[in-house]
Each structure stands twice: as structure tokens, then as C-alpha cells.
Scaffold this motif. Structure first.
Motif, mmCIF file in Angstrom:
data_model
loop_
_atom_site.group_PDB
_atom_site.id
_atom_site.type_symbol
_atom_site.label_atom_id
_atom_site.label_comp_id
_atom_site.label_asym_id
_atom_site.label_seq_id
_atom_site.Cartn_x
_atom_site.Cartn_y
_atom_site.Cartn_z
ATOM 1 N N THR A 170 41.772 30.748 41.114
ATOM 2 C CA THR A 170 40.486 31.224 41.005
ATOM 3 C C THR A 170 40.530 32.607 40.598
ATOM 4 O OG1 THR A 170 40.506 32.003 43.170
ATOM 5 C CG2 THR A 170 39.419 29.712 42.722
ATOM 6 N N GLU A 171 39.293 33.081 39.973
ATOM 7 C CA GLU A 171 39.193 34.408 39.562
ATOM 8 C C GLU A 171 38.311 35.357 40.436
ATOM 9 O OE1 GLU A 171 38.149 34.606 35.338
ATOM 10 O OE2 GLU A 171 39.778 32.931 34.842
ATOM 11 N N THR A 172 38.504 36.347 40.697
ATOM 12 C CA THR A 172 37.700 37.365 41.461
ATOM 13 C C THR A 172 36.546 37.817 40.405
ATOM 14 O OG1 THR A 172 39.641 38.126 42.789
ATOM 15 C CG2 THR A 172 37.546 39.268 42.788
ATOM 16 N N VAL A 173 35.317 37.421 41.162
ATOM 17 C CA VAL A 173 34.176 37.945 40.441
ATOM 18 C C VAL A 173 33.328 39.034 41.392
ATOM 19 C CG1 VAL A 173 31.755 37.275 39.841
ATOM 20 C CG2 VAL A 173 33.645 35.681 39.389
ATOM 21 N N SER A 174 33.010 40.124 40.762
ATOM 22 C CA SER A 174 32.315 41.129 41.450
ATOM 23 C C SER A 174 31.065 41.737 40.628
ATOM 24 C CB SER A 174 33.147 42.233 41.771
ATOM 25 O OG SER A 174 32.424 43.172 42.714
ATOM 26 N N GLU A 175 30.004 40.997 40.949
ATOM 27 C CA GLU A 175 28.657 41.375 40.217
ATOM 28 C C GLU A 175 27.367 41.359 41.050
ATOM 29 O OE1 GLU A 175 29.429 38.211 36.441
ATOM 30 O OE2 GLU A 175 28.359 37.651 38.043
ATOM 31 N N GLU A 176 26.380 42.155 40.394
ATOM 32 C CA GLU A 176 25.102 41.798 41.133
ATOM 33 C C GLU A 176 24.474 40.599 40.650
ATOM 34 O OE1 GLU A 176 21.442 44.250 40.180
ATOM 35 O OE2 GLU A 176 21.897 45.175 42.096
ATOM 36 N N ASN A 177 24.264 39.676 41.440
ATOM 37 C CA ASN A 177 23.621 38.291 41.218
ATOM 38 C C ASN A 177 22.238 37.803 41.850
ATOM 39 O OD1 ASN A 177 26.858 36.937 41.669
ATOM 40 N ND2 ASN A 177 25.859 37.794 39.806
ATOM 41 N N TYR A 178 21.482 37.028 41.325
ATOM 42 C CA TYR A 178 20.519 36.429 42.056
ATOM 43 C C TYR A 178 21.229 35.245 42.836
ATOM 44 C CZ TYR A 178 17.085 38.913 39.148
ATOM 45 O OH TYR A 178 16.366 39.711 38.590
#
Ligand code: MSP
Length: 675
Positions: free
Chosen positions: A150-158
Motif C-alpha cells: 500500500t501507499e501512504t496517503v496524507s491529505e485533507e479529505n471529506y
């Protein structure tokens, strides 16, 4: 009886070209839709392509084309294949169409306006292959679904408040017991939901190939919310046009969402939760079928083991492919595809059994009765054998319907072929060709009865199996002098409707026999069609992980070098360790032990309790259903008072020796031995 029937296939990702696995889902839906139409039910059958998301964006970049170019090309290929296979879809939705985007945004708006969407930030693992947020796994962890990193995701999300739907979903599965079929899938879903639902990120700001979030176009809508909504948007959901709104009102909710077993969670958990949040009616049932295996593993592009449907269509035709898949695969279970089995089925069931019945019966009517269906003799002179065929035909009509409606396509076809076999036997035993030699009145009447009986049975079988093998049956129907089979109402089908004096059409064979060389021909065509299988870009090759075991002992520290020649063991030493593929059925924390999980693992012959030191790396609920490697011949030991009967094999990674479970990229049967 319901007055409408709305059935859908999953929409296919356009990062891969269509293969027999995709064709299977589509043709099962097509066969179901055809039968419903023949029963007079107003039917709507939807298929299409899933064209957004990171996976597609990357596939396009890899191919050096724009996402638009890639999606146009591959979506066109799917559609062309369905047209060639005479798939009777009523609409073909592409998620890149404006009508779809409008509907998805409306779905998002409704869910948001109903208070189920909030903004937050997400840092965690994402599997691009499955387009899935993976819970509770650390950096570099493998996806529990497909085993890829898997890849690490770091975001502002809904975020979608999925957690608010736990009880409602569980109630749905209980109250609407056939919401998920088969039962095994239903149980998996219930276990998954019971283990707790976390809120779900439903937007991405780091990719642009998607549908913008309404009022916040920096974000695109999560590809699964986008994709699942197709089932509504294709009907006109979100459109201001009255005719679209009417179509949506007429056909929604879906009666059947047909899916493969790997996308059950999206359809049975996320989708009903989205719909509940949007205050829309829920589908009536979600039916999961198994996988088509080729060379014993799931047919898929990344494994390079696909069969192109076109090869079978070119050589044996559409009906051969359809019949083989519907008859050979036990619906709901995995089934193997092989060219040998295909040709064998084709020759025995189609060319021999049905083909012979049709050609013998029709040829004899043409020859002995100048091509007109003869009068059978009066009831008094009919033999028990004649009556038995009439009875078997009537019973087959009922049995076929019951089995087919229960998704037992293979058994339904088996029942139909039971009738074919009975009539072929009847013909041999009553030898109409010998009766025809005699020429006296009594023999002539007998000949008429035998040929009427077999022609009528042929008509019954042809009508029943038309949804499965539409082309040959349409031709047999015309040869029987009955016109367009599509006009025939199956609901009225019963013994004795063949009208005396019906004029046959020109008689011709429908299933020419295939000789052995066709197998080699198809294999050759496949070799031509398949590019050399490159190793999938997303395998774990090159990971600096070494094999170690976790289980009875705490994770061993990672060795720094492989064993020296002197310390190597013999193959006999290695053979003492018995390792098998196991599947985790139950996983839970061991009280008072931070590192330990208690697992129940199916190893093929039995379910074993194993205690494994992997609790810090894996949340229990992510392990259910996962296939692992188990050392099965270790002596039992107790850990924190819990008996452990084996050991789960894992790599030990990094300084802390973080366990990473050993797994397989191919699907492997439970119980298989490792050596
Ligand atoms: N795009 C998603 C579905 C979104 S639905 C809102 C997706 N696409 S897919 O192209 O990867 O797979 C679609 C379907 O193809 C699977 O669910 C399954 O029905 C079918 N199959 C793909 N490979 C298969 C086999 N080897 N065997 C049987 N069916 C297979 O998932």
C-alpha cells in the motif's frame, strides 16, 4: 410477480482489456435478463466502464497516453466485445460521461445535506490496485485484499460517516435475508461490519482524474462512490429531465447487482450506507459469483494468465463460450477454464446431444412428412414411452425455472440436458427410421407420434435454454417453423403446444463437431494475442524483507545475512517442516497481551487455533478471510494460557522486527502444501 427487473454488471475498469472473467459476469447477467424478458417482465440491463481514479490515471501515464485516450479506447473494446457476444444490454454507462458526473455530484450533495459528510484529514494506507483505504496498517504494509504494497496517503479529505450505519446495516442483513447471496458472502460481510466500521474518506485532493466535489473542485470524489453511483446515474438520477426522472422512478431500486466476490465489501457495506445516507431505496439483492481460474489462479491481467473471449468466439462461437461457462462453473464458486474442457463440453453436449436431436428430428420430419409437423396418434394408442417424454418435459419446465431462479444455472442446464438425453434414448429405442421402412397405416401413425414427441421436446428445450445459448436456439426455432424466438412467451410454455401441420424451415446443422486440432488453434491464437507476460509492476519484488516466523515465539530479529554454507541444512531437514496454506476465519486479541492475536485458521483438513505475535501490526478484522502460511506440525504450546497449534509465517522487517505476513499473489487453495 414483480413487474420490472433491473439487473447490473459491475462497471469494468479500463486499465485492462476484457478477458473471459469479465465476459463471465456479463453473460450471466445477459442470460438472466433474457429469461426475464421472455417471461414478459419489463427488464432493464445495465453494464458499462469505470474510468476514473488513480489506477486509471497511472495506467494511462504508463502507456504514454492521456487518461481520456486510454478510457475511450478500452471502453470501446469492452463495448465491441459485448456487441459481438450479442449481450442484450439496455444501456452502457461510462463514468466519464456528463450525465454520470451530474448524478454523482447530486449523490454527494444529498449525503452532505443529510449531515453524513464532514471534512477531516487522513493519513493512512491506500491500495491503488483496489482503490481501497486500508485500515490499521503501517507504512509499506500489504493490502489485505490483494497482497500488494500500500501507499501512504496524507491529505485533507471529506469523510463519510460510515460508522453511523453499523446497526442499520446489520439490521438490513437480518431483515432482508437475501440481500447478499450466497450465504458465505453474507456471513463475511456480517463479521466485517460487526467488527466495527470507521468513517470513510470519500475525496482525494492529490489526484485530478475524477469528478470534482460540488463547491470544492480541489477535491475529486473517491472512485468507489463515483463508480457505485453508476447504477443510479444510468437510469437518470440527478437529471432535471422528466423522462430521466421517470426512468429512475420506474426501475430503481435494482433487483440484482451481480458482482465478483472480490468487490463484496464495496457493494454490501459502502453502497447501502451511501444510499441510506442519501435517503434512496436500497437494491433488492447483491449476488456474488466466484472467480474463473486459468491454470489454477484467478484470471487477471497482472498475473498474465488471461484468456481472450475473442479466441473462443472466432473458433467455436458465442454459444459455445456461454454454454461452457454457465454449465461448467458452479455459480457462486470458483471454476476452472480450460480449452480441453471447453471442447469436450462443446462436442458432447452441443454437437452430440442437442445438435443430434435437432438434426435427426428435423431431417426425419422433412423426409417422411414433407417438412410438416405430423399428427400424433390418438391418446389410446400412445405408448408409456411417449407419455414418459411428455411428463419429463413438463417436469423439466418446472425444474429448470426453479433452479435458474435460484441462480443454479449449471443445474438448470443439466436438467434441460436430462430431457435431451431422454429424447435421444427414446429415438434410439423407438427407431423411427426402421418404423418408416414399413409403410403400413399403423406404422405411419406410430412414426408420426414418435416424431411429434421428439419435435415437441426439442421445442421445449430450445425455449428453455434460449437465454443461455441465444444464437443456436434462435436457428433451431426457425427450423421448427416457429418464427422469432424472442417473441415467444416463456411463461406460457407447456407440453403439447406445437401445432400440427407447422411447416419447418430449411434444416441445417447448428453445432459442427470440433476436432482435436481446434485446441491447438485456440492456444496458438492466445499466444498471438497475449503480449509476453511482463512481471507486474506492483509486486513486492525487491523488498528487503527476510522470511521469519511469528507465532509461538515473539518475532525473531531480522538476520543480517543469509546462512553460511557450513550452517546450511539438508532438504530432508527442511522437509520435516510441514507448511500449508491456511485461511483465517476468526481473529481476536488475547486478553492482557498487547502483541498476541488468537486466530482460528482453516488449514484444509481442520480449523486450528494459533496464537500469533502480530497484534501490533494487524488489526484483527483486517485478517478475516486472509490466506496465510501455517507451520502445521509444531508441538502445541500455551501462550498466556491460550493453546497454540501451529505458527504463522511472516517476514520480520526493520529494527523492530515488524511482522509482515507471508502471502500469495495468486489465489491458492486452502490446505495446499508448501515445499
Ligand atoms: N470497477 C470495479 C467495479 C465497480 S462496480 C461499481 C471493478 N472492476 S474490474 O474490472 O476489476 O472487475 C469487474 C468484475 O469483473 C468483477 O467483479 C468480476 O465480476 C469480474 N471479474 C474480473 N476477473 C474475473 C475472474 N477471473 N473471474 C470471474 N470474474 C472476474 O472491480
Amino acid at each position: 410477480m414483480a413487474d420490472k427487473f433491473y439487473i447490473t454488471t459491475p462497471i469494468y475498469y479500463v486499465n485492462a482489456r476484457p478477458h473471459v472473467g469479465h465476459a463471465y459476469t456479463t453473460l450471466v447477467c445477459d442470460a438472466m435478463a433474457r429469461r426475464k424478458r421472455m417471461l414478459g417482465v419489463d427488464t432493464f440491463f445495465l453494464t458499462g466502464t469505470d474510468e476514473h481514479g488513480q489506477k486509471i490515471e497511472r495506467s494511462a501515464a504508463d502507456a504514454g497516453v492521456t487518461p481520456r485516450e486510454l478510457t475511450d479506447r478500452v471502453s470501446g473494446e469492452f463495448r465491441a466485445l459485448w456487441d459481438r457476444m450479442k449481450i442484450s444490454y439496455d444501456d452502457y454507462i461510462r463514468t466519464t460521461e456528463a450525465r454520470h458526473a451530474r448524478g454523482v455530484q447530486e449523490m454527494f450533495r444529498r449525503i452532505r445535506d443529510n449531515g453524513f459528510i464532514y471534512k477531516g484529514s487522513y493519513t493512512g494506507q491506500y491500495c491503488v490496485y483496489d482503490e481501497l483505504y486500508v485500515d490499521a496498517a503501517g507504512a509499506g504494509a500489504l493490502c489485505p485484499e490483494c497482497g500488494r504494497p500500500t501507499e501512504t496517503v496524507s491529505e485533507e479529505n471529506y469523510f463519510f460517516k460510515l460508522s453511523a450505519f453499523e446497526d442499520k446495516l446489520l439490521r438490513l442483513y437480518t431483515e432482508q435475508a437475501d440481500f447478499i447471496r450466497p450465504e458465505t458472502r453474507r456471513n463475511e460481510v456480517i463479521t466485517f461490519v460487526r467488527s466495527g466500521l470507521r468513517d470513510l474518506s470519500i475525496s482525494r485532493s492529490s489526484i485530478s482524474w475524477g469528478i470534482p466535489v460540488p463547491d470544492d473542485p480541489q477535491h475529486v470524489i473517491y472512485v468507489w462512490l463515483d463508480a457505485l453511483s453508476n447504477y443510479c446515474t444510468a437510469l437518470g438520477f440527478g437529471s432535471p429531465e422528466p423522462k430521466d426522472q421517470q426512468r429512475f422512478a420506474r426501475y430503481w431500486p435494482a433487483d440484482v447487482h451481480m458482482i465478483g466476490k472480490e468487490i463484496v465489501r464495496f457493494h454490501c457495506v459502502y453502497w447501502p450506507a451511501f444510499l441510506m445516507a442519501a435517503k434512496l431505496p436500497l437494491p433488492r439483492s447483491i449476488i456474488a459469483h466466484g472467480w474463473l481460474l486459468f491454470e489454477e489462479s484467478k484470471m487477471s491481467k497482472s498475473r498474465g494468465n488471461i484468456v481472450h473471449p475473442q479466441t473462443v468466439l472466432d473458433v467455436l462461437g458465442n454459444d459455445a463460450l456461454r454454454y461452457f461457462l454457465l454449465r461448467e462453473v458452479v455459480f457462486g464458486q470458483d471454476g476452472g477454464f480450460s480449452f480441453d474442457a471447453l471442447v469436450q463440453r462443446y462436442n458432447s453436449d452441443l454437437a452430440n446431444d442437442l445438435g443430434n436431436l435437432a438434426s435427426r428430428t428435423l431431417t426425419m420430419i422433412a423426409r417422411y412428412f414433407r417438412g410438416e409437423v405430423p399428427y400424433p396418434s390418438s391418446a389410446a394408442t400412445r405408448t408409456p414411452a411417449d407419455e414418459a417424454i411428455a411428463r419429463t418435459a413438463q417436469e423439466t419446465i418446472t425444474a429448470f425455472g426453479r433452479l435458474w431462479d435460484d441462480y443454479q444455472f449449471s443445474r438448470a442446464l443439466e436438467a434441460a440436458w436430462g430431457l435431451v438425453a431422454a429424447v435421444n434414448k427414446y429415438l434410439v429405442e423407438n427407431s423411427p427410421w426402421a418404423v418408416a421402412e414399413k409403410g403400413d397405416d399403423e406404422s405411419r401413425a406410430r412414426l408420426a407420434t414418435i416424431l411429434y414427441t421428439s419435435a415437441e421436446a426439442l421445442r421445449v428445450v430450445t425455449a428453455l435454454v434460449h437465454p443461455a445459448i441465444p444464437e443456436a436456439t434462435a436457428r433451431i426455432w426457425t427450423q421448427l417453423g416457429l418464427g422469432e424466438i424472442a417473441q415467444f412467451r416463456l411463461s406460457a410454455l407447456q407440453w403439447g403446444q406445437l401445432q400440427l401441420g407447422t411447416k419447418l424451415g430449411p434444416v441445417e446443422g447448428v453445432f459442427p463437431r470440433a476436432d482435436k486440432s481446434v485446441i491447438e488453434r485456440m492456444l496458438e491464437m492466445e499466444r498471438e494475442r497475449s503480449k509476453p507476460a511482463a512481471p507486474p509492476a506492483d509486486t513486492q519484488a525487491g523488498q528487503p524483507a527476510t522470511q521469519a516466523a511469528v507465532g509461538l515465539a515473539p518475532a525473531a530479529p531480522a538476520p543480517t545475512a543469509t546462512a553460511t554454507t557450513e550452517s546450511r541444512i539438508s532438504i530432508d531437514d527442511f522437509a520435516k517442516v510441514e507448511m500449508r496454506v491456511g485461511q483465517i476465519k476468526v481473529a481476536e486479541k488475547v486478553k492482557g497481551a498487547d502483541k498476541l492475536l488468537r486466530l482460528e485458521v482453516d488449514i484444509g483438513t481442520e480449523v486450528r487455533q494459533v496464537v500469533a505475535g502480530i497484534a501490533e501490526a494487524y488489526a484483527p478484522e483486517t485478517l478475516i478471510g486472509r490466506k496465510v502460511v501455517v507451520v502445521v506440525n509444531l508441538q502445541a504450546r500455551k501462550l498466556r494460557g491460550v493453546e497454540s497449534n501451529g505458527m504463522i509465517v511472516a517476514a520480520s522487517v526493520g529494527e523492530k522486527g515488524t511482522p509482515v505476513l507471508a502471502g500469495f499473489l495468486e489465489d491458492v487453495p486452502v490446505g495446499a502444501k508448501l515445499k
